[in-house]
Design a protein around this motif. Structure first.
Motif, PDB file in Angstrom:
ATOM      1  N   VAL A 356       0.847  -1.199   0.000  1.00 25.73           N
ATOM      2  CA  VAL A 356       0.000   0.000   0.000  1.00 25.73           C
ATOM      3  C   VAL A 356       0.880   1.246   0.000  1.00 25.73           C
ATOM      4  O   VAL A 356       0.655   2.200  -0.756  1.00 25.73           O
ATOM      5  CB  VAL A 356      -0.952  -0.014   1.220  1.00 25.73           C
ATOM      6  N   ILE A 360       0.381   3.856  -2.829  1.00 23.74           N
ATOM      7  CA  ILE A 360      -0.370   5.051  -2.407  1.00 23.74           C
ATOM      8  C   ILE A 360       0.554   6.089  -1.790  1.00 23.74           C
ATOM      9  O   ILE A 360       0.284   7.280  -1.867  1.00 23.74           O
ATOM     10  CB  ILE A 360      -1.483   4.673  -1.402  1.00 23.74           C
ATOM     11  N   PHE A 368      -6.637   4.207   2.788  1.00 24.51           N
ATOM     12  CA  PHE A 368      -7.318   2.952   2.469  1.00 24.51           C
ATOM     13  C   PHE A 368      -8.680   3.164   1.796  1.00 24.51           C
ATOM     14  O   PHE A 368      -9.323   2.198   1.407  1.00 24.51           O
ATOM     15  CB  PHE A 368      -7.501   2.109   3.742  1.00 24.51           C
ATOM     16  N   LEU A 371      -9.817   1.273  -1.392  1.00 22.54           N
ATOM     17  CA  LEU A 371      -8.699   0.449  -1.834  1.00 22.54           C
ATOM     18  C   LEU A 371      -9.145  -0.956  -2.249  1.00 22.54           C
ATOM     19  O   LEU A 371      -8.457  -1.635  -2.995  1.00 22.54           O
ATOM     20  CB  LEU A 371      -7.657   0.359  -0.708  1.00 22.54           C
ATOM     21  N   ARG A 374      -9.313  -0.858  -5.901  1.00 23.33           N
ATOM     22  CA  ARG A 374      -8.109  -0.528  -6.651  1.00 23.33           C
ATOM     23  C   ARG A 374      -6.982  -1.546  -6.462  1.00 23.33           C
ATOM     24  O   ARG A 374      -6.175  -1.766  -7.349  1.00 23.33           O
ATOM     25  CB  ARG A 374      -7.632   0.873  -6.240  1.00 23.33           C
ATOM     26  N   ALA A 438     -11.907   0.428   3.273  1.00 23.21           N
ATOM     27  CA  ALA A 438     -11.412  -0.046   1.985  1.00 23.21           C
ATOM     28  C   ALA A 438     -12.551  -0.414   1.046  1.00 23.21           C
ATOM     29  O   ALA A 438     -12.443  -0.233  -0.163  1.00 23.21           O
ATOM     30  CB  ALA A 438     -10.490  -1.247   2.193  1.00 23.21           C
ATOM     31  N   ALA A 443     -12.950   6.450  -2.916  1.00 16.83           N
ATOM     32  CA  ALA A 443     -11.565   6.885  -2.976  1.00 16.83           C
ATOM     33  C   ALA A 443     -11.516   8.401  -2.991  1.00 16.83           C
ATOM     34  O   ALA A 443     -12.345   9.048  -3.620  1.00 16.83           O
ATOM     35  CB  ALA A 443     -10.903   6.339  -4.234  1.00 16.83           C
TER      36      ALA A 443
END
Lengths: 524, 316, 135
Positions: A356, A360, A368, A371, A374, A438, A443
């Motif tokens: 991560v 990120i 998160f 996530l 993604r 998540a 996002a």
């Protein structure tokens, strides 16, 4: 002697001597290759060693060709071989995922030197496990500690420096306490060899010097172990260290400390001394419980996920300490099992966090958001790792907690069993926090292009995740071995260390006393 | 008497806020400790404590101090917790001492078990007069290997934290303590004997006090002295910083190489008897080789750490 | 030294150890903490060497006509420990120098305060929960 007879020392000197080679190689990629090769060879060596010990029992290796107690002896028994295996497996897997992560996070220094320090930390841990000499523990402890301080300080945040310094001070106090403890044992026995110590200690076990030595060793190892309330160095160290370092340390360093604790308490002093004559039981059980509850509580409120998992580690160590404190076969089996299982869980989770951070750039709760869509594979791994952390059936986390509950019930300490379950519920809360963000949160804008982690991170990650499930389903394998190790540790080195104490009539009274004390501790 | 001085210094170290004074007191403390060790028949330890504890540590702390602050800030409130922790620990230690064998007691376990073997067997098995060297480099040679790795690790850690130190930005002739017209000739005459003495200590460890550790420190101190008096850059020209960490790695590999050689000769790791047909001669050769490895690593790490500290300018 | 009653030496050593230990855990200056660690460790070395001493013994270098030696083993152990100690000091000092560069101070309170400010600007409120005790 063929090369195979040298396995106990080879698994230590292979990474140890590759470290200076990395410095000479000077090129990060070459050093990474060398480190990876050494780690995998060491892993193969440790696997062979496990086979050897299973066939022929504990192996003794005389360094320099001098017989113990005059020379230094390496002694690998069943449990030791498995700890060597897990440490080398984690090093091999973490190094596999390291290259990209290190390039991204560690740019100010030569990567080759970073890998050299990593190998030294790894070799130091292997040396601590393999050795049969009390002072040699101290030397290899310092090899792994010094390199760990440097590794932690490589983090990008400036707080990595203060975290490393704090760990250096507390770690050195711990090491000095261990040194004092070893000194007292040496003073009363004249020897440093662990087997020899175990033989000579009963004669002098009534002296105040030996008792104090025991106390200093326990506190010193407790500091290294991050046992509650000696854990203050750990959350910062895990949070600010580079991802690779956190993944490796979380999966190995505290586990090795647990092994050292077991070896000293059970292997050298014997369970009768450690838990019968010394009040260790009344100390370990409350401390273990307090560690579980308070650290889980703190974990719930964290917004930096690395720190959340670090507090969760303090709680998990609480389970291990509790298992040792319960001091019956099931309890020690649970402690040994959790030693391995926690390595599998936290190894997976921290490698996932590394992925991560790689994609990120942060590991806060905000990072998160969304996530789950993604980075589905990475998040899937975090979910399964989290389930294992909670102790859901079908994962390894369930197996160790099962034995822990059994151990508590066997001693008639049902409130402890209940508190273990409370700890699991708290784990549900902090794991859910991450999962919710998540999967059920959008996002944040501007970071939509993040994609799945690189393959070199996914392979070790999912290897560990699958191990979490495999050993959760095939419990006979791991639990059988842990139980065997528990019996060897406590009874294998001679009848005097057997669990006779627990089966004697006195133990019932002791158990009742323990229950009373724990209840008192809870109500207080 | 010595112990009394030590107590006074310890109290002063707690109370003083001038860190320069505290560090100097620490140096004196180490030196007195070394004298105490002499008194207790530990000549090798005294030598090392004087060279490493009083010498290297103090110099390192002073260079660290140069880059930070001399005065400690006035303490705020002192929480009672540390005092309690110390009191409990101290009580545990005193409790332990109540059953400890009295000082110098020949019936103490320390003198009954293991030790007699070393004293009796060293002349026969290892064949060097200095029993400490025999135990250090042979019987417990693996500990010493680990110790060499610890030094290497420290060098690596400082390198990771502070970098190589200086490099190209140093003009020869610019020195840390100002232009010293008196000091220069003194240093010039001192350096050759220092280096010679280092060599003597390196190879004489079998017979008297000394060995690779002390020799490495003495050798490095010669360079440090040169560096201080003649300016940074000059010593760096003789031994470039970039080479030092390679040299340190080499020292570890020499020590480890002896071990691996024994391994391939079918003996245990670090079994020096593999080096020669005659076991005692093998021990001699082994001790000589590993001490050289130790000396190289210690020398290069001490010097590289000094470079790393002195090559840094204070920022605040 | 040997004329002193056996246990007195040990008691003084205990005092020295605790003085060093106190400096480590009670002082806020990082350099002073390292000095404290050094004092603490040096005092532990005295403990070891004291136990290796033998009344009437000689330094453990084989000499003709001498049969009683002090024990060489504690000496060997402490040789190792001294070197380990200075290695730790070096790494600690390097860290302290980097901390000075990053924070402009080596006082624990100043560092702590500036970390708290960072947290506030990051999360809007101080992350109070993870600082319980906070050494």
């Amino acid at each position: 002697m063929t090369l195979i007879d040298h396995l106990p020392v080879l698994v230590v000197i292979l990474p140890l001597l590759t470290a200076p080679l990395c410095v000479l190689l000077d090129r990060p990629v070459a050093a990474w290759g060398a480190a990876l090769g050494a780690a995998w060879l060491t892993f193969v060596g440790a696997a062979l060693l496990v086979g050897q010990v299973a066939d022929g029992g504990a192996i003794s290796y005389q360094l320099g060709g001098w017989a113990p107690p005059w020379g230094i002896e390496y002694r690998v028994d069943t449990l030791g071989a498995y700890v060597l295996l897990i440490v080398s497996a984690m090093a091999a897997l973490v190094l596999l995922s390291a290259r990209e992560s290190v390039e991204r996070e560690i740019f100010r220094v030569n990567g080759a030197r970073f890998y050299a320090a990593f190998l030294l930390a790894f070799a130091g841990l292997m040396g601590i496990v393999a050795t049969g000499d009390a002072f040699n523990v101290f030397v290899f402890l310092e090899i792994s500690s010094l390199s760990t301080y440097a590794l932690i300080s490589m983090g990008r945040d400036r707080r990595a420096l203060t975290a490393a310094f704090q760990y250096l001070v507390m770690g050195t106090i711990g090491a000095t306490f261990i040194l004092i403890g070893i000194g007292f044992l040496y003073m009363m026995t004249g020897t440093l060899n662990m087997l020899d110590l175990a033989e000579r200690l009963p004669e002098v076990s009534n002296t105040r010097t030996v008792r104090a030595g025991f106390a200093f060793l326990t506190v010193g190892i407790g500091l290294k172990l991050a046992m509650f309330p000696l854990h203050l160095w750990m959350p910062n160290a895990y949070t600010y260290a580079p991802s690779v370092v956190t993944a490796f340390l979380a999966a190995t360093a505290t586990k090795v400390a647990v092994y050292v604790l077991l070896r000293f308490i059970l292997g050298i002093f014997g369970i009768e001394f450690g838990l019968g004559r010394m009040p260790l039981e009344y100390l370990l059980i409350p401390l273990g419980l307090m560690g579980i509850l308070s650290a889980s509580m703190v974990a719930i409120y964290q917004v930096e996920i690395k720190r959340l998992l670090a507090y969760s580690s303090v709680a998990q160590i609480g389970y291990i300490v509790l298992g040792v404190g319960l001091a019956n076969t099931h309890g020690i089996t649970a402690a040994v099992l959790h030693l391995f299982n926690h390595a599998l869980m936290k190894g997976a989770l921290f490698i996932a966090l590394g992925a991560v951070a790689y994609r990120i750039g942060a590991t806060t709760l905000d990072a998160f958001s969304g996530l789950g869509r993604r980075m589905p594979l990475t998040m899937g791994a975090i979910v399964i790792g989290g389930l294992s952390l909670i102790g859901v059936p079908g994962t390894v986390g369930f197996v160790s907690k099962w034995y822990l509950v059994l151990a508590a019930l066997e001693r008639g300490l049902w409130p402890i069993a209940l508190l273990v379950l409370v700890g699991s519920v708290m784990a549900v809360v902090y794991v859910w926090k991450v999962v919710e963000r998540a999967y059920f949160s959008q996002a944040s804008s501007g970071s939509g292009e993040a994609s799945e982690a690189p393959l070199m991170m996914l392979i070790p990650l999912w290897t560990l995740v699958l191990a979490n499930i495999y050993f959760g389903l095939h419990t006979d394998l791991s639990a059988g071995l842990a139980r065997q190790a528990a019996t060897v540790l406590s009874g294998g080195q001679g009848e005097r260390h057997a669990f006779a104490y627990l089966d004697s009539p006195g133990s019932a009274a002791g158990a009742a006393g323990g229950a009373g004390l724990c209840q008192a501790a809870q109500s207080a | 008497m010595l112990l009394g001085f030590l107590v006074l210094i310890a109290i002063a170290a707690i109370r003083l806020r001038d860190l320069f004074a505290v560090v100097m007191l620490f140096g004196v403390y180490s030196l007195l400790t070394a004298a105490l060790f002499m008194d207790l028949d530990a000549v090798d330890v005294a030598f090392t404590e004087a060279a490493v504890g009083a010498g290297v540590s103090t110099v390192l702390m002073l260079s660290g101090l140069r880059l930070t602050r001399r005065w400690e800030e006035a303490p705020g409130h002192r929480p009672p917790l540390p005092l309690m922790v110390v009191a409990v620990t101290g009580a545990a230690l005193i409790y332990a001492m109540l059953d400890a064998p009295p000082l110098g007691d020949p019936t103490a376990p320390v003198h009954q078990h293991v030790t007699p073997y070393y004293i009796e067997q060293t002349p026969l098995e290892v064949g060097v007069p200095n029993i400490v060297t025999a135990v250090l480099a042979s019987y417990r040679g693996y500990d010493t290997f680990g110790e060499t790795v610890v030094i290497f690790t420290a060098g690596l850690a400082v390198l990771l934290l502070l970098g190589v130190g200086g490099g190209h930005s140093f003009r020869p002739g610019e020195n840390a303590i100002g232009d010293q017209t008196v000091l220069k000739p003194v240093v010039k005459t001192l350096i050759p004997p220092i280096l010679l003495y280092g060599l003597y200590v390196q190879f004489h460890g079998d017979f008297g006090a000394g060995g690779g550790f002390q020799a490495g420190v003495i050798f490095a101190s010669g360079f440090v002295l040169y560096d201080l008096a003649f300016g940074e850059g000059n010593a760096r020209a003789v031994v470039p910083p970039a080479w030092l960490h390679r040299l340190a790695a080499l020292g570890v590999l020499i020590y480890g190489g002896v071990g691996v050689y024994a391994l391939f000769a079918g003996k245990a790791f670090l079994d020096y008897s593999a080096l020669s047909a005659n076991p005692v001669a093998g021990q001699h050769a082994g001790i000589l080789l590993v001490e050289i490895g130790v000396g190289i690593t210690v020398f290069s790490v001490v010097l590289s750490i000094f470079y790393a500290f002195s090559g840094r300018r204070r920022k605040s | 030294m040997n004329a002193l009653p056996g246990i007195f030496n040990y008691l003084v050593v205990v005092f020295l150890m605790m003085a060093g230990f106190y400096v480590v855990i009670a002082q806020g200056n990082l350099i002073k903490k390292l000095v404290g660690l050094g004092l603490f460790q040096a005092s532990v070395f005295i403990l070891y060497i004291t136990m290796g001493n033998l009344a009437g013994g000689a330094a453990p270098i084989v000499t003709e006509g001498v049969t009683v030696y002090s024990s060489p083993l504690p000496h060997v152990l402490i040789l190792t420990a001294i070197v380990v100690g200075v290695a730790t000091t070096a790494v600690g000092l390097a860290l302290a120098v980097r901390i000075q560069e990053a924070y402009g101070s080596v006082e624990e309170e100043v560092i702590h305060a500036s970390d708290l400010r960072d947290d506030e600007s990051l999360f809007g409120e101080p992350a109070a929960c993870d600082r319980e005790g906070g050494q």
